[in-house]
Motif scaffolding. Structure first.
Motif, PDB file in Angstrom:
ATOM      1  N   ASP A  62       1.242   7.401  -6.792  1.00  0.00           N
ATOM      2  CA  ASP A  62      -0.131   7.663  -7.167  1.00  0.00           C
ATOM      3  C   ASP A  62       0.501   9.192  -7.299  1.00  0.00           C
ATOM      4  OD1 ASP A  62      -1.902   5.607  -7.619  1.00  0.00           O
ATOM      5  OD2 ASP A  62      -2.875   5.217  -5.999  1.00  0.00           O
ATOM      6  N   GLU A  63       1.044   8.898  -6.249  1.00  0.00           N
ATOM      7  CA  GLU A  63       1.391  10.913  -5.484  1.00  0.00           C
ATOM      8  C   GLU A  63       2.361  10.982  -6.941  1.00  0.00           C
ATOM      9  OE1 GLU A  63       2.481  12.190  -1.624  1.00  0.00           O
ATOM     10  OE2 GLU A  63       0.766  11.094  -0.888  1.00  0.00           O
ATOM     11  N   ASP A  78       0.690  -1.435   0.224  1.00  0.00           N
ATOM     12  CA  ASP A  78       0.049   0.255   0.341  1.00  0.00           C
ATOM     13  C   ASP A  78       1.036   1.366   0.076  1.00  0.00           C
ATOM     14  OD1 ASP A  78      -2.085  -1.790   0.015  1.00  0.00           O
ATOM     15  OD2 ASP A  78      -2.147  -0.946   1.871  1.00  0.00           O
ATOM     16  N   THR A  79       1.819   1.308   0.349  1.00  0.00           N
ATOM     17  CA  THR A  79       2.879   2.368   0.433  1.00  0.00           C
ATOM     18  C   THR A  79       3.541   3.162  -0.348  1.00  0.00           C
ATOM     19  OG1 THR A  79       2.903   0.917   2.786  1.00  0.00           O
ATOM     20  CG2 THR A  79       4.877   3.111   2.046  1.00  0.00           C
ATOM     21  N   GLN A 128       2.671   1.597  -3.805  1.00  0.00           N
ATOM     22  CA  GLN A 128       0.691   2.316  -4.380  1.00  0.00           C
ATOM     23  C   GLN A 128       0.822   3.858  -3.735  1.00  0.00           C
ATOM     24  OE1 GLN A 128      -0.443   0.161  -6.184  1.00  0.00           O
ATOM     25  NE2 GLN A 128      -1.367   2.020  -7.525  1.00  0.00           N
ATOM     26  N   LYS A 129       0.762   4.033  -2.826  1.00  0.00           N
ATOM     27  CA  LYS A 129       0.535   5.823  -2.394  1.00  0.00           C
ATOM     28  C   LYS A 129       1.679   6.430  -3.152  1.00  0.00           C
ATOM     29  CE  LYS A 129      -0.217   9.024   0.911  1.00  0.00           C
ATOM     30  NZ  LYS A 129      -1.808   9.790   0.228  1.00  0.00           N
TER      31      LYS A 129
END
Length: 177
Positions: free
Chosen positions: A44-45, A37-38, A40-41
């Motif tokens: 995205d950023e 998830d990290t 992925q974040k």
């Protein structure tokens, strides 16, 4: 692993993924719960950042400790994401790419690794610390939010004008009838 082809007039930003994750407090906290998830974040950023700034972002994650990893390069929402092959660090991958293109193109590298920062400068790139990148990303987010509010307000004004015009037309219609 496939090769990256660089355009002559592009601006490039290499991001050492795990260095950034371990430097940004919000990502560091998230990574202790779920590393996928990290990543992925961060992807995205950086994608949002690339779209807004026009800079070509290459986000590099270590595959150094991944047994028999052949490495991978793929596109994700306008950025390139690289997982290095087994026994190759993100630093080594970035160093190799900078050696090839650093003096021919505008290249920045985001990392807080001091040794890596010295290498970046010697290869013709410019360095940006993890904290400086975090500030740039936050500024981009603020600008996007500001533009979003401005757009929303301008659409409300347009709708308000339309409502007034419609009201005037209704009154004219009543007078005619």
């Amino acid at each position: 692993m496939k090769k990256i082809y660089y355009k002559k007039d592009e601006k490039y930003l290499f991001v050492d993924g795990y260095n950034i994750i371990n430097s940004w407090e919000k990502l560091k906290n998230l990574s202790s719960q779920n590393l996928e998830d990290t990543r992925q974040k961060l992807m995205d950023e950086m994608s949002e950042f690339a779209i807004f700034t026009g800079e070509s972002v290459i986000l590099v994650f270590d595959g150094y400790m991944v047994k028999k990893s052949p490495g991978a390069i793929y596109k994700y929402k306008g950025i390139l994401v690289v997982y290095t092959k087994e026994f190759e660090t993100a630093d080594h991958f970035i160093e190799k790419e900078l050696h090839e293109i650093g003096r021919l193109r505008q290249v920045r590298v985001a990392t807080s690794d001091n040794v890596e920062q010295q290498m970046i400068l010697s290869r013709g790139g410019t360095r940006i610390s993890a904290r400086e990148l975090e500030i740039e990303v936050e500024n981009v987010k603020n600008n996007i939010n500001k533009k979003s509010v401005e757009l929303k307000n301008s659409n409300q004004k347009i709708n308000a004008i339309d409502d007034k015009t419609l009201e005037k037309l209704e009154k004219l219609k009543e007078k005619i009838n």
